[in-house]
Design an enzyme around this catalytic site. Structure first.
Site, PDB file in Angstrom:
ATOM      1  N   CYS A  42       1.121   2.496   1.696  1.00 61.51           N
ATOM      2  CA  CYS A  42       1.177   2.019   0.316  1.00 61.51           C
ATOM      3  C   CYS A  42      -0.099   2.349  -0.455  1.00 61.51           C
ATOM      4  CB  CYS A  42       1.374   0.501   0.279  1.00 61.51           C
ATOM      5  SG  CYS A  42       2.752  -0.110   1.241  1.00 61.51           S
ATOM      6  N   ASP A  43      -1.253   2.127   0.165  1.00 64.26           N
ATOM      7  CA  ASP A  43      -2.519   2.165  -0.559  1.00 64.26           C
ATOM      8  C   ASP A  43      -3.455   3.300  -0.167  1.00 64.26           C
ATOM      9  OD1 ASP A  43      -1.661  -0.171  -1.805  1.00 64.26           O
ATOM     10  OD2 ASP A  43      -2.545  -1.446  -0.262  1.00 64.26           O
ATOM     11  N   CYS A  88      -1.367  -2.091   4.363  1.00 64.85           N
ATOM     12  CA  CYS A  88      -0.379  -1.016   4.356  1.00 64.85           C
ATOM     13  C   CYS A  88      -1.041   0.293   3.980  1.00 64.85           C
ATOM     14  CB  CYS A  88       0.749  -1.348   3.382  1.00 64.85           C
ATOM     15  SG  CYS A  88       1.968  -0.027   3.227  1.00 64.85           S
TER      16      CYS A  88
END
Length: 324
Positions: free
Chosen positions: A135-136, A132
């Site tokens: 997300c990261d 992701c």
């Protein structure tokens, strides 16, 4: 006893909840995670949902959830362990916390990210290996990253990371991308994105975090499945700080005993959502279909509820029925 249980609260499940409440069905939405939205909560920008161009995926998920809740839809967070009597008149969904019975089911459990399946991937998951970018990605600001894949998600990830990272490699096993033409145009305009064609990752390396990728390339174009390719390959090493896998999805259909699945594990269902089991309908990414998008998932949810209504009416089980 419910008229309907909706399994999953991604776009398909949330759309189904909206339509089920409008139909005044006695129903319940079972979700594995307390955060609704499925895969879209990890999407930076949704450019193709009608009327809401550029909306953040998380925001879209919250709007769908709020819409369903405003109508009075009920949500329960519980992980499904098994489903009993799938083909019977009364289906029993067994969760870790409770059991739930209903006359109809909508399978809207979505899909999860497919893994690369190479050495080092599991060991370095969360330490440079991610699925992701939204997300990261922030953890790799001004660093060098790689995205593996050639579809919409992979190209979207590369575009997103190009705003954060010093350098982004887009690694694809074919000689052309599968992503939408508009996305391909955008990624080619990024000066810090380099596409590595006809290339696969064969190993992820690093001591405490990702340090490099072992790559294999083919002289001839076409699908390059590293494990099965018999032609000579050139090996190389690519130093990176992180790698984002975007090589497809795996349907969450493992618990659906008795429901016909295709060779990819997707639930076989027509446009009305009907499966081979009476009273069981499928919607969203878990269903076999030519196009997996938010808009088609929402459409699936609406169609599945309409089919459930017709089934219940035929069974004489809809009007006035409440908990037994």
């Amino acid at each position: 006893m419910y008229d309907l249980i909706i399994l999953g609260s991604g776009p398909a499940g949330l759309a189904a909840a909206i339509y089920a409440q409008r139909a005044r069905l006695h129903f319940l939405v079972l979700e594995k995670e307390p955060m609704s939205g499925g895969q879209i909560i990890n999407t930076d920008a949704v450019d193709n949902y009608p009327g809401l161009p550029g909306i953040n995926g998380f925001d879209l998920a919250m709007k769908l959830r709020e819409h369903a809740e405003s109508l009075g839809a009920s949500f329960v967070c519980d992980e499904v362990v098994r489903i009993e009597n799938m083909a019977g008149d009364i289906k029993t969904v067994v969760g870790r916390d409770d059991e739930y019975r209903a006359r109809t089911l909508i399978l809207a459990t979505g899909a999860t990210h497919r893994k690369l399946g190479v050495p080092g991937e599991e060991a370095l998951a969360g330490r440079g290996v991610s699925y992701c970018a939204v997300c990261d990605g922030a953890f790799f600001r001004n660093q060098v990253t790689a995205v593996v894949g050639g579809g919409d998600v992979a190209v979207e990830d590369a575009i997103f990371l190009s705003r954060i990272c010093r350098k982004v490699y887009l690694i694809h096993r074919r000689d052309e991308l599968r992503a939408a033409a508009s996305l391909q145009e955008q990624v080619r305009e990024r000066d810090n994105v380099e596409i590595l064609w006809n290339t696969v990752v064969t190993e992820v390396r690093g001591k405490d975090a990702v340090e490099e990728l072992q790559l294999a390339s083919a002289a001839r174009s076409g699908a390059l499945q590293a494990a099965s390719c018999e032609e000579p390959r050139q090996e190389s090493v690519l130093p990176v700080d992180g790698v984002f896998a975007a090589v497809g999805i795996v349907p969450n259909s493992q618990l659906f005993d008795g429901v016909t699945l295709d060779e990819g594990g997707y639930v076989v269902a027509d446009e009305t959502g009907r499966t081979n089991c009476p009273g069981v309908f499928a919607a969203g990414d878990v269903r076999t279909k030519p196009l997996r998008q938010i808009v088609t998932a929402a459409s699936d949810g609406a169609n599945a509820v309409a089919s459930a209504e017709r089934y219940l009416a035929a069974q004489g089980a809809k009007n006035g029925r409440r908990d037994l």
